[in-house]
Design a protein around this motif. Structure first.
Motif, short mmCIF file in Angstrom:
data_model
loop_
_atom_site.label_atom_id
_atom_site.label_comp_id
_atom_site.label_asym_id
_atom_site.label_seq_id
_atom_site.Cartn_x
_atom_site.Cartn_y
_atom_site.Cartn_z
N VAL A 3 0.84 -1.19 0.00
CA VAL A 3 0.00 0.00 0.00
C VAL A 3 0.89 1.24 0.00
O VAL A 3 1.65 1.47 0.93
CB VAL A 3 -0.94 0.01 1.22
N ASP A 4 0.76 2.05 -1.05
CA ASP A 4 1.54 3.28 -1.17
C ASP A 4 0.74 4.53 -0.80
O ASP A 4 1.31 5.59 -0.58
CB ASP A 4 2.07 3.44 -2.59
N LEU A 5 -0.58 4.41 -0.78
CA LEU A 5 -1.44 5.57 -0.52
C LEU A 5 -2.75 5.09 0.08
O LEU A 5 -3.35 4.13 -0.40
CB LEU A 5 -1.72 6.32 -1.82
N VAL A 6 -3.21 5.77 1.13
CA VAL A 6 -4.52 5.50 1.73
C VAL A 6 -5.41 6.70 1.45
O VAL A 6 -5.10 7.84 1.84
CB VAL A 6 -4.42 5.25 3.24
N ILE A 7 -6.50 6.45 0.75
CA ILE A 7 -7.44 7.50 0.35
C ILE A 7 -8.68 7.41 1.24
O ILE A 7 -9.31 6.36 1.32
CB ILE A 7 -7.85 7.35 -1.12
N GLU A 156 0.33 4.58 -7.97
CA GLU A 156 -0.32 3.66 -8.89
C GLU A 156 -1.66 3.23 -8.29
O GLU A 156 -1.71 2.86 -7.11
CB GLU A 156 0.56 2.43 -9.13
N PRO A 157 -2.74 3.25 -9.07
CA PRO A 157 -4.03 2.84 -8.53
C PRO A 157 -4.03 1.47 -7.87
O PRO A 157 -4.68 1.27 -6.84
CB PRO A 157 -4.95 2.87 -9.77
N SER A 158 -3.28 0.53 -8.45
CA SER A 158 -3.26 -0.82 -7.90
C SER A 158 -2.58 -0.90 -6.54
O SER A 158 -2.67 -1.92 -5.85
CB SER A 158 -2.55 -1.77 -8.88
N ARG A 159 -1.92 0.19 -6.13
CA ARG A 159 -1.25 0.22 -4.83
C ARG A 159 -1.91 1.22 -3.87
O ARG A 159 -1.30 1.66 -2.91
CB ARG A 159 0.23 0.56 -5.02
N CYS A 160 -3.18 1.54 -4.20
CA CYS A 160 -3.96 2.46 -3.36
C CYS A 160 -5.04 1.69 -2.60
O CYS A 160 -5.63 0.74 -3.11
CB CYS A 160 -4.63 3.53 -4.20
N LEU A 161 -5.29 2.13 -1.40
CA LEU A 161 -6.35 1.56 -0.57
C LEU A 161 -7.32 2.68 -0.20
O LEU A 161 -6.90 3.76 0.20
CB LEU A 161 -5.74 0.94 0.69
N ILE A 216 -5.10 -2.58 7.41
CA ILE A 216 -4.14 -2.13 6.39
C ILE A 216 -2.87 -2.99 6.43
O ILE A 216 -2.31 -3.34 5.39
CB ILE A 216 -3.79 -0.64 6.60
N SER A 217 -2.43 -3.35 7.62
CA SER A 217 -1.21 -4.14 7.77
C SER A 217 -1.30 -5.49 7.07
O SER A 217 -0.30 -6.06 6.67
CB SER A 217 -0.88 -4.33 9.26
N GLN A 218 -2.52 -5.99 6.91
CA GLN A 218 -2.70 -7.27 6.24
C GLN A 218 -2.34 -7.20 4.75
O GLN A 218 -2.12 -8.24 4.12
CB GLN A 218 -4.13 -7.75 6.39
N PHE A 219 -2.28 -5.98 4.21
CA PHE A 219 -1.97 -5.83 2.80
C PHE A 219 -0.50 -5.50 2.57
O PHE A 219 -0.10 -5.24 1.45
CB PHE A 219 -2.85 -4.73 2.19
#
Length: 219
Positions: A3-7, A156-161, A216-219
């Motif tokens: 996860v690079d970004l939390v929205i 990257e969208p695929s690395r966003c939560l 979040i940590s699970q990802f």
């Protein structure tokens, strides 16, 4: 995934505002010949932009709402928010624990987001990374807003939560290729809301912001 970004959505996630918004919106629409209850606003329009909600109402009415309808609605709503809005319980604790960059992507106009975040002392947590559906062509459930937020944040969208409380928001996050988490702890959430969010595509649902870091940590 990493996860690079939390929205974060704003209404119903960062601030416990949906009951206030639904009540004020129902009163305003009913006043102009579109009788509707706060519960019906919740069921039909939760998570969607004011622009798209207005267009749908006007199609059903067969006429335009007054030119100053949005201004009147905003004046009433902002007044309510400035006096009675509360932060979502434990949101500060949740934000303290998150290590990744964060941003806000809300269906509300920027002024409403600003009023809400200022009221509960969260502006500095996110500014200037605050994005509104008014900045894109299509609001939720289309993916445009979340894709715009990711682009602005260089992720990257695929690395966003995405943390969302509405079916429209979860649908938008999944359409953007992002992982969605469904928050069902707001005062507007009814029994079974978490299940509805998971059915819409949320990877998990939760009711207490203190659970967010572990999820979040699970990802």
């Amino acid at each position: 995934m990493s996860v690079d970004l939390v929205i974060f959505d704003c209404d119903g996630v960062l601030v416990d505002s949906e009951i206030i918004s639904c009540r004020v919106y129902a009163q305003a629409l009913s006043r102009y010949g579109y009788p509707i209850t706060a519960d019906q606003v919740h069921d039909r329009f939760l998570g969607r932009s004011s622009r798209e909600t207005r267009l749908e109402v006007e199609r059903e009415l067969g006429r335009m709402l007054p030119d100053d309808f949005q201004a009147q609605l905003n004046a009433e709503l902002f007044g309510e928010l400035e006096t009675s809005l509360e932060p979502m319980p434990h949101i500060d604790e949740a934000l303290d624990a998150i290590l990744q960059p964060v941003c806000v992507a809300s269906s509300g106009p920027l002024q409403k987001i600003s009023v809400s975040l200022n009221r509960v002392g969260l502006t500095q947590r996110f500014a200037p990374h605050i994005f509104s559906a008014t900045q894109v062509n299509r609001g939720k459930p289309a993916p445009d807003l979340f894709l715009y937020a990711a682009m602005q944040m260089g992720a990257e969208p695929s690395r966003c939560l995405v943390v969302e409380d509405s079916v429209a928001g979860v649908t938008a996050a999944r359409a953007a290729g992002m992982v969605a988490l469904g928050f069902a702890g707001g005062s507007h959430c009814r029994p079974g809301h978490g299940e509805s969010l998971r059915h819409a595509g949320a990877q998990a649902s939760f009711v207490d912001m203190r659970q967010l870091y572990d999820i979040i940590s699970q990802f």
